[in-house]
Design a protein around this motif. Structure first.
Motif, PDB file in Angstrom:
ATOM      1  N   GLY A 140       0.817  -1.205   0.000  1.00  0.00           N
ATOM      2  CA  GLY A 140       0.000   0.000   0.000  1.00  0.00           C
ATOM      3  C   GLY A 140       0.848   1.251   0.000  1.00  0.00           C
ATOM      4  N   ALA A 141       0.450   2.221   0.806  1.00  0.00           N
ATOM      5  CA  ALA A 141       1.197   3.478   0.898  1.00  0.00           C
ATOM      6  C   ALA A 141       2.342   3.404   1.890  1.00  0.00           C
ATOM      7  CB  ALA A 141       0.245   4.611   1.298  1.00  0.00           C
ATOM      8  N   GLY A 142       2.507   2.246   2.537  1.00  0.00           N
ATOM      9  CA  GLY A 142       3.562   2.106   3.529  1.00  0.00           C
ATOM     10  C   GLY A 142       3.082   2.478   4.914  1.00  0.00           C
ATOM     11  N   SER A 143       3.881   2.133   5.904  1.00  0.00           N
ATOM     12  CA  SER A 143       3.502   2.418   7.284  1.00  0.00           C
ATOM     13  C   SER A 143       4.736   2.496   8.165  1.00  0.00           C
ATOM     14  CB  SER A 143       2.549   1.337   7.817  1.00  0.00           C
ATOM     15  OG  SER A 143       3.205   0.082   7.882  1.00  0.00           O
ATOM     16  N   LEU A 144       4.565   3.145   9.302  1.00  0.00           N
ATOM     17  CA  LEU A 144       5.612   3.264  10.316  1.00  0.00           C
ATOM     18  C   LEU A 144       5.083   2.679  11.612  1.00  0.00           C
ATOM     19  CD1 LEU A 144       8.446   4.545  11.037  1.00  0.00           C
ATOM     20  CD2 LEU A 144       7.144   6.505  11.898  1.00  0.00           C
ATOM     21  N   THR A 145       5.685   1.579  12.058  1.00  0.00           N
ATOM     22  CA  THR A 145       5.401   1.065  13.402  1.00  0.00           C
ATOM     23  C   THR A 145       6.233   1.891  14.361  1.00  0.00           C
ATOM     24  OG1 THR A 145       4.989  -1.159  12.569  1.00  0.00           O
ATOM     25  CG2 THR A 145       5.507  -0.948  14.898  1.00  0.00           C
ATOM     26  N   CYS A 146       5.605   2.462  15.368  1.00  0.00           N
ATOM     27  CA  CYS A 146       6.265   3.523  16.130  1.00  0.00           C
ATOM     28  C   CYS A 146       5.846   3.489  17.595  1.00  0.00           C
ATOM     29  CB  CYS A 146       5.896   4.864  15.493  1.00  0.00           C
ATOM     30  SG  CYS A 146       6.561   6.304  16.312  1.00  0.00           S
ATOM     31  N   GLY A 147       6.758   3.847  18.470  1.00  0.00           N
ATOM     32  CA  GLY A 147       6.435   3.947  19.887  1.00  0.00           C
ATOM     33  C   GLY A 147       7.656   4.351  20.691  1.00  0.00           C
ATOM     34  N   THR A 148       7.475   4.421  21.991  1.00  0.00           N
ATOM     35  CA  THR A 148       8.589   4.680  22.899  1.00  0.00           C
ATOM     36  C   THR A 148       8.944   3.370  23.587  1.00  0.00           C
ATOM     37  OG1 THR A 148       7.231   5.181  24.849  1.00  0.00           O
ATOM     38  CG2 THR A 148       7.623   6.986  23.294  1.00  0.00           C
ATOM     39  N   LEU A 149       9.843   3.442  24.548  1.00  0.00           N
ATOM     40  CA  LEU A 149      10.204   2.254  25.321  1.00  0.00           C
ATOM     41  C   LEU A 149       9.343   2.119  26.557  1.00  0.00           C
ATOM     42  CD1 LEU A 149      14.101   2.472  25.114  1.00  0.00           C
ATOM     43  CD2 LEU A 149      12.476   1.442  23.511  1.00  0.00           C
ATOM     44  N   HIS A 150       8.479   3.109  26.798  1.00  0.00           N
ATOM     45  CA  HIS A 150       7.773   3.154  28.075  1.00  0.00           C
ATOM     46  C   HIS A 150       6.271   3.343  27.889  1.00  0.00           C
ATOM     47  CE1 HIS A 150      11.942   3.966  29.105  1.00  0.00           C
ATOM     48  NE2 HIS A 150      11.885   5.051  28.357  1.00  0.00           N
ATOM     49  N   GLY A 151       5.752   2.983  26.739  1.00  0.00           N
ATOM     50  CA  GLY A 151       4.334   3.173  26.477  1.00  0.00           C
ATOM     51  C   GLY A 151       4.142   3.851  25.137  1.00  0.00           C
ATOM     52  N   GLU A 152       2.910   4.015  24.745  1.00  0.00           N
ATOM     53  CA  GLU A 152       2.629   4.670  23.479  1.00  0.00           C
ATOM     54  C   GLU A 152       2.873   6.180  23.596  1.00  0.00           C
ATOM     55  OE1 GLU A 152      -1.206   3.670  22.016  1.00  0.00           O
ATOM     56  OE2 GLU A 152      -0.830   1.509  22.002  1.00  0.00           O
TER      57      GLU A 152
END
Length: 323
Positions: free
Chosen positions: A140-152
């Motif tokens: 598709g258009a692509g995606s970024l899986t993203c977050g911190t180390l301590h929660g969203e």
């Protein structure tokens, strides 16, 4: 918004394209590359795009950016941590495989003169450089899986990311623990890399028994992580490698990846040009195995043992080519 993308390999180039399309003021730091534009051939979409961000060879510490995305191979990320710490920006996102996320976060925050939020991400984009342009494969258009180390990420960070990708079909998927996500991802990706190297980076040569052993090895990797107390992310992902319908679907996906050009773009090209990164990730995962001593991983070990050694792989492939 004013954005810096640190790295112009396949992943960084596509991320830059999306940010440009969203109307941001994009600067790309591309050492050794004196291009005036980024040209991408989108393999599945049968389209070519050309973007003209500002391309520089080094970081100007006098410029303030709304966000900085660092997109380099894992072992190369260490060298740019001081620059990321010195950058005048409230938001830094390290994109790519990472087995030292807590250590890198500490290095950036301890060396920064301004408050920063450090995010970690992974963009599911494959491809290679060919004739001066990127050949890119993505869903598709692509995606970024993203977050911190301590929660969203909190609401402020989510709003900033929303502005950065405004108007684009590009998706941002948030996870609560990127350190665990990275390790779960590598429980699958490292066996894929072992098989790539076993077949001379030509997955068309792989056999059905080899691909079954790959899935068995991934299942062992997930069992290791669960024993060490890491949550499996995405939740239930390990069931793709256990007996049942999900494993059958995964087997079909691996067959498709192995027998079509998709496997080259999605896996083999990266392994071919990122031997040093794969070696560093393999070494870091081996350290995890030491913590889980006593857990048998015979499929993992046999798959890894049948590939050439790292020194030979480095001599065979260009280890420092952009990924």
């Amino acid at each position: 918004m004013k954005v810096l993308v640190y790295g112009a390999g396949v992943i960084g180039s596509y991320l830059s394209h999306v940010l440009c399309a969203a109307g941001n003021d994009v600067t790309v730091l591309a050492r050794g590359r004196r291009r005036r534009e980024l040209e991408i051939s989108h393999n599945l979409q049968r389209a070519v795009t050309v973007d003209r961000p500002c391309i520089v060879g080094e970081l100007d510490k006098g410029i303030r950016y709304d966000a900085v995305f660092a997109v380099t191979q894992f072992q190369q990320m260490y060298a740019i941590l001081p620059a990321l710490a010195a950058a005048d920006t409230p938001l830094v996102c390290l994109v790519g495989n990472n087995m030292a996320a807590p250590e890198m976060e500490r290095a950036i925050l301890s060396g920064s003169a301004v408050p920063k939020t450090v995010l970690f991400g992974f963009q599911g984009t494959g491809g290679r450089w060919e004739g001066g342009r990127v050949v890119c494969v993505r869903k598709g258009a692509g995606s970024l899986t993203c977050g911190t180390l301590h929660g969203e990420p909190d609401g402020t960070v989510r709003a900033a990311l929303g502005w950065l990708f405004a108007g684009q079909a590009y998706r941002v998927d948030y996870v609560p623990n990127m350190d665990a996500w990275y390790k779960c991802h590598l429980a699958f990706i490292l066996p894929v890399a072992y098989l790539c190297y076993q077949t001379g980076c030509d997955l068309r040569r792989s056999t059905a028994p080899q691909r079954r052993r790959l899935m068995d090895a991934a299942a062992e990797g997930y069992r290791l992580l669960r024993r060490l107390g890491y949550p499996i992310l995405p939740e239930g992902d390990e069931r793709h490698f256990e007996p049942g319908l999900r494993r059958m679907v995964m087997g079909a996906m691996l067959w498709c990846m192995a027998k079509t050009a998709l496997g080259r773009l999605a896996a083999s090209d990266h392994c071919r040009h990122a031997v040093s990164e794969m070696e560093a990730l393999d070494r870091a995962f081996a350290e995890l195995r030491m913590l889980g001593i006593g857990l048998p991983m015979p499929r993992w070990e046999s798959l890894r043992a049948e590939m050439p050694d790292w020194e030979l792989l480095r001599r065979t492939w260009d280890a420092e080519a952009p990924s």
